[in-house]
Design an enzyme around this catalytic site. Structure first.
Site, mmCIF file in Angstrom:
data_model
loop_
_atom_site.group_PDB
_atom_site.id
_atom_site.type_symbol
_atom_site.label_atom_id
_atom_site.label_comp_id
_atom_site.label_asym_id
_atom_site.label_seq_id
_atom_site.Cartn_x
_atom_site.Cartn_y
_atom_site.Cartn_z
ATOM 1 N N CYS A 131 0.827 -1.202 0.000
ATOM 2 C CA CYS A 131 0.000 0.000 0.000
ATOM 3 C C CYS A 131 0.864 1.256 0.000
ATOM 4 O O CYS A 131 1.402 1.651 1.040
ATOM 5 C CB CYS A 131 -0.921 -0.026 1.228
ATOM 6 N N CYS A 134 -0.411 4.108 2.211
ATOM 7 C CA CYS A 134 -0.277 3.880 3.662
ATOM 8 C C CYS A 134 1.174 4.062 4.091
ATOM 9 O O CYS A 134 1.453 4.651 5.123
ATOM 10 C CB CYS A 134 -0.688 2.461 4.062
ATOM 11 N N ASP A 135 2.101 3.538 3.312
ATOM 12 C CA ASP A 135 3.485 3.418 3.778
ATOM 13 C C ASP A 135 4.481 4.318 3.041
ATOM 14 O O ASP A 135 5.640 4.392 3.432
ATOM 15 C CB ASP A 135 3.956 1.949 3.626
#
Ligand code: NAP
Length: 302
Positions: A131, A134-135
């Site tokens: 992701c 997200c990261d």
């Protein structure tokens, strides 16, 4: 407790189904194993949903959730482990209890496909991610790679190009499955390098990822790329394992249903990315939700 309709999955298909079912005055329980919103929450910028020129996936999911619950849909964060058809009544078992409904809509979507390389699991969260939104922030100013050639990989690469010092886009062919418009945007980025006809054959680094070995498919030559982050975007696998005993599942794992979202089991419908279909997009997931709910209401009304 008995509901009119139980919807399994709170992504765009499931929550749209909830809106339609509530507007038809049916009692609705939505069961979701993870966070509501589905995979769209990982999309930084949605640009292809009619009328809405730009919206983040998280905002889209948030507004959809509010709309469905404001209309009276109930949502519980429980994982469905099986659905049993007992004639007019369908019994839905979760990790926390049992519920009954007159109709069930399976809208579970799909999960990330793994690369299938040694130590992928061990290095997940230690440099390997599924992701980018997200990261991505953890890799600000670092070198990263994205693997894949679909829209997710292209959009992830575009997003990461703004954060990372360099982005390698590793694809196993020399043409992309994703949209040409995004490929064009990537070509204009000076810090994006396309690595064509290449597969990731090893993950390097002990405790954390420090690089990848890629193998050229045509020559068999191996190359090491030093990097801190590897974003895997090689597609998704439908989440239908819990429904194998209930509905027909095709070889690729999709629940078999036509455009009317009917499965072969009366009162059981399937909507969104876990259904057999040609186009898996946000707009078609939402459309499925509307169709499945409308069909479920018709079924319940006899
Ligand atoms: P996808 O379109 O299925 O693409 C998966 C990519 O991964 C393909 O390029 C495939 O290569 C490659 N691949 C598969 N297995 C691999 C492996 N083991 N090793 C290396 N590469 C591998 O998946 P997606 O990008 O996640 O998209 C899923 C759906 O969502 C698509 O319909 C997509 O259009 C849609 N989507 C839309 C948007 C948008 O409209 N904004 C954004 C994201 C996703 P090959 O091409 O060689 O098969």
């Amino acid at each position: 407790m008995m509901y009119d309709i139980i919807i399994v999955g709170a992504g765009p298909a499931g929550l749209t189904a909830a809106i339609y079912a509530r507007r038809a005055s049916k009692s609705v329980l939505v069961l979701e194993a993870r966070a509501w919103g589905g995979q769209i929450i990982n999309t930084p910028d949605i640009e292809n949903y009619p009328v809405v020129a730009h919206i983040s996936g998280a905002d889209f999911a948030d507004q959809l959730y509010r709309q469905a619950t404001a209309l009276g849909a109930e949502l519980k964060l429980e994982k469905v482990i099986g659905v049993e058809e007992l004639g007019k009544v369908k019994k839905v078992r979760t990790n926390q209890g049992e519920y009954e409904a007159g109709a069930v809509i399976l809208a579970t979507g799909s999960e990330n496909r793994k690369l299938g390389v040694d130590r992928e699991q061990a290095l997940t969260g230690r440099g390997v991610s599924y992701c980018a939104t997200c990261d991505g922030n953890f890799f600000r100013g670092r070198d990263v790679a994205v693997v894949g050639g679909g829209n997710t990989a292209l959009e992830d690469a575009l997003y990461l190009a703004e954060l990372a010092s360099k982005v390698y886009l590793i694809h196993r062919r020399d043409s992309f499955r994703g949209e040409e418009a995004t490929v064009e945007l990537l070509r204009k980025k000076e810090n994006v390098e396309f690595v064509y006809n290449a597969t990731v054959t090893a993950l390097l680094g002990e405790k954390r990822l420090s690089g990848v070995e890629v193998t050229d498919k045509l020559s068999g030559e191996k190359r090491t790329i030093e990097l801190k982050g590897l974003f895997v975007a090689v597609g998704r696998i439908p989440e239908n394992e819990s429904f194998r005993a209930l509905v027909e599942i095709d070889q690729a794992g999709y629940a078999v249903a036509g455009e009317n979202c009917h499965t072969k089991v009366p009162g059981v419908f399937v909507a969104g990315d876990n259904r057999t279909k040609e186009v898996r997009q946000l707009v078609t997931a939402a459309a499925d939700g509307a169709v499945a709910a409308t069909e479920a209401v018709k079924y319940l009304n006899g």
